[in-house]
Scaffold this motif. Structure first.
Motif, mmCIF file in Angstrom:
data_model
loop_
_atom_site.group_PDB
_atom_site.id
_atom_site.type_symbol
_atom_site.label_atom_id
_atom_site.label_comp_id
_atom_site.label_asym_id
_atom_site.label_seq_id
_atom_site.Cartn_x
_atom_site.Cartn_y
_atom_site.Cartn_z
ATOM 1 N N GLY A 1 51.784 40.248 39.120
ATOM 2 C CA GLY A 1 52.955 39.394 39.283
ATOM 3 C C GLY A 1 53.284 38.517 38.099
ATOM 4 N N GLY A 2 52.878 38.954 36.909
ATOM 5 C CA GLY A 2 53.166 38.181 35.714
ATOM 6 C C GLY A 2 52.069 37.215 35.307
ATOM 7 N N LEU A 3 51.032 37.084 36.118
ATOM 8 C CA LEU A 3 49.910 36.203 35.770
ATOM 9 C C LEU A 3 48.921 36.935 34.870
ATOM 10 N N ASP A 4 48.310 36.212 33.954
ATOM 11 C CA ASP A 4 47.359 36.805 33.023
ATOM 12 C C ASP A 4 45.929 36.590 33.507
ATOM 13 N N GLN A 5 45.273 37.663 33.902
ATOM 14 C CA GLN A 5 43.857 37.646 34.253
ATOM 15 C C GLN A 5 43.511 36.740 35.433
ATOM 16 N N ALA A 6 44.473 36.451 36.297
ATOM 17 C CA ALA A 6 44.163 35.735 37.528
ATOM 18 C C ALA A 6 43.393 36.672 38.456
ATOM 19 N N ARG A 7 42.539 36.110 39.273
ATOM 20 C CA ARG A 7 41.728 36.927 40.174
ATOM 21 C C ARG A 7 42.562 37.543 41.293
ATOM 22 N N TYR A 8 43.538 36.789 41.781
ATOM 23 C CA TYR A 8 44.379 37.239 42.884
ATOM 24 C C TYR A 8 45.851 37.244 42.446
ATOM 25 N N PRO A 9 46.730 37.820 43.236
ATOM 26 C CA PRO A 9 48.139 37.871 42.832
ATOM 27 C C PRO A 9 48.796 36.501 42.696
ATOM 28 N N TRP A 10 48.187 35.473 43.264
ATOM 29 C CA TRP A 10 48.758 34.123 43.245
ATOM 30 C C TRP A 10 47.947 33.158 42.384
ATOM 31 N N GLY A 11 46.800 33.552 41.872
ATOM 32 C CA GLY A 11 45.966 32.652 41.081
ATOM 33 C C GLY A 11 44.493 32.957 41.263
ATOM 34 N N ASP A 12 43.645 31.974 40.989
ATOM 35 C CA ASP A 12 42.201 32.205 41.011
ATOM 36 C C ASP A 12 41.518 31.727 42.285
ATOM 37 N N GLU A 13 42.198 30.946 43.101
ATOM 38 C CA GLU A 13 41.604 30.415 44.320
ATOM 39 C C GLU A 13 42.050 31.256 45.509
ATOM 40 N N THR B 1 42.030 30.665 48.853
ATOM 41 C CA THR B 1 42.838 29.958 49.854
ATOM 42 C C THR B 1 43.264 28.606 49.291
ATOM 43 N N PRO B 2 44.233 28.586 48.398
ATOM 44 C CA PRO B 2 44.664 27.313 47.799
ATOM 45 C C PRO B 2 45.183 26.339 48.852
ATOM 46 N N GLY B 3 44.622 25.139 48.848
ATOM 47 C CA GLY B 3 45.015 24.143 49.839
ATOM 48 C C GLY B 3 44.704 24.551 51.258
ATOM 49 N N GLY B 4 43.752 25.483 51.417
ATOM 50 C CA GLY B 4 43.385 25.964 52.738
ATOM 51 C C GLY B 4 44.337 26.990 53.317
ATOM 52 N N GLU B 5 45.312 27.455 52.526
ATOM 53 C CA GLU B 5 46.301 28.411 53.000
ATOM 54 C C GLU B 5 45.849 29.840 52.748
ATOM 55 N N HIS B 6 45.895 30.659 53.772
ATOM 56 C CA HIS B 6 45.565 32.072 53.624
ATOM 57 C C HIS B 6 46.753 32.808 53.013
ATOM 58 N N ARG B 7 46.472 33.579 51.970
ATOM 59 C CA ARG B 7 47.533 34.283 51.251
ATOM 60 C C ARG B 7 47.475 35.801 51.440
ATOM 61 N N CYS B 8 46.474 36.283 52.186
ATOM 62 C CA CYS B 8 46.350 37.728 52.377
ATOM 63 C C CYS B 8 45.580 38.010 53.661
ATOM 64 N N ARG C 1 36.915 43.549 47.163
ATOM 65 C CA ARG C 1 37.840 44.355 46.360
ATOM 66 C C ARG C 1 39.306 44.053 46.647
ATOM 67 N N TYR C 2 39.579 42.879 47.200
ATOM 68 C CA TYR C 2 40.949 42.408 47.304
ATOM 69 C C TYR C 2 41.370 41.665 46.037
ATOM 70 N N ARG C 3 40.508 41.639 45.027
ATOM 71 C CA ARG C 3 40.881 41.129 43.701
ATOM 72 C C ARG C 3 41.813 42.146 43.027
ATOM 73 N N VAL C 4 42.758 41.681 42.201
ATOM 74 C CA VAL C 4 43.761 42.601 41.658
ATOM 75 C C VAL C 4 43.172 43.635 40.699
ATOM 76 N N ALA C 5 42.031 43.343 40.083
ATOM 77 C CA ALA C 5 41.430 44.304 39.152
ATOM 78 C C ALA C 5 40.470 45.265 39.837
ATOM 79 N N ALA C 6 40.189 45.042 41.110
ATOM 80 C CA ALA C 6 39.221 45.873 41.826
ATOM 81 C C ALA C 6 39.808 47.248 42.124
ATOM 82 N N ARG C 7 38.911 48.218 42.250
ATOM 83 C CA ARG C 7 39.360 49.587 42.486
ATOM 84 C C ARG C 7 38.261 50.360 43.200
ATOM 85 N N THR C 8 38.647 51.409 43.880
ATOM 86 C CA THR C 8 37.696 52.342 44.456
ATOM 87 C C THR C 8 38.407 53.679 44.584
#
Length: 265
Positions: free
Chosen positions: A147-159, A161-168, A239-246
């Motif tokens: 999504g335009g982020l550089d090397q973030a762990r997830y599509p929204w950033g590195d955390e 559940t930011p602020g306790g919010e589930h994003r996936c 493997r819900y990290r954006v770089a993960a694969r199987t």
């Protein structure tokens, strides 16, 4: 579809929580041409249109069985269905298929906007051909998922559940014994659940694994899968990290495996 301009991005990861045997790394600069990609996975409703138009029969239907998560099954099916030794939370259920996700007696009522599952790579490719599209390459998939982020762990950033919010949609609790469903979903979620990433894509982390066009990088005929699923949990499969694969064989299917389409721009 979302049209992405392409460009150069840093693909892969050297995350210490990753899986080196999956060849997630090294981090490398990759150029991707402009392409289009669906904002979400193909839904049951869309797949039904394809089947109604073509009479297509999936591989799970021809084989007569596919894998279903054990806890979704009534007691008699759990007892009589064979389980793989290494992943005993899966049952090979006779009669399970995309129309009957948990086997005989189950249906798609209330799930037409959920991602179609129990589709093999061959099934997904057939749908794409009918739709005038194709499966994304791994490069395209990861570029879009970031999504335009550089090397973030997830599509929204590195955390996670930011602020306790589930994003996936992933597993919460103790896998595979107890799912607290804190994200609001036990199994699949609607394809447009959760906020999209910076490119407008939904559920590129969790919900269902997504087939890519590529063969996996292990010399086999296996095809790459991306994104993780509602069964992923940090205790065994983050493997819900954006770089993960199987990967899986192109005729394989299961209750947590779907796809989204891409196309040349």
């Amino acid at each position: 579809m979302v049209v992405l301009p392409g460009g150069v991005f840093r693909m892969g990861t050297e995350d210490p929580d990753g899986f080196p045997d999956d060849a997630e790394g090294p981090i490398r600069e990759v150029r991707v041409a402009s392409f289009a990609i669906d904002p979400h996975a193909v839904s049951n409703a869309r797949f039904a249109e394809f089947v109604d138009d073509t009479g297509f029969v999936t591989e799970a239907e021809r084989f007569g069985w596919t894998y279903v998560f054990a806890k979704f099954l009534p007691g008699h099916l759990r007892k009589e269905s064979p389980r793989p030794e290494q992943t005993p939370w899966w049952c090979g259920v006779s009669g399970a298929c995309w129309r009957h996700p948990e086997g005989p007696g189950s249906d798609l009522d209330g799930r037409w906007d959920h991602p179609v599952v129990h589709v093999s790579w061959h099934d997904a490719a057939a749908y794409c051909k009918w739709a005038g599209k194709r499966l994304p390459t791994e490069v395209e998939w990861e570029y879009a998922a970031r999504g335009g982020l550089d090397q973030a762990r997830y599509p929204w950033g590195d955390e996670l559940t930011p602020g306790g919010e589930h994003r996936c949609n992933i597993w919460q609790g103790q896998f595979p014994v107890r799912n607290t469903a804190e994200d609001g979903h036990v199994g699949t979620a609607p394809v447009n659940s959760f906020a999209p990433n910076g490119f407008g894509l939904h559920n590129v982390s969790g919900n269902v694994w997504e087939w890519c066009s590529d063969r996996f990088s292990d010399g086999s005929d296996n095809r790459a899968m991306r994104g993780g699923s509602y069964l992923c949990h940090d205790s065994y499969c983050n493997r819900y990290r954006v770089a993960a694969r199987t990967s899986n064989t192109p005729d394989s299917s299961s209750g947590n495996l779907g796809f989204r389409c891409a196309a040349d721009a």
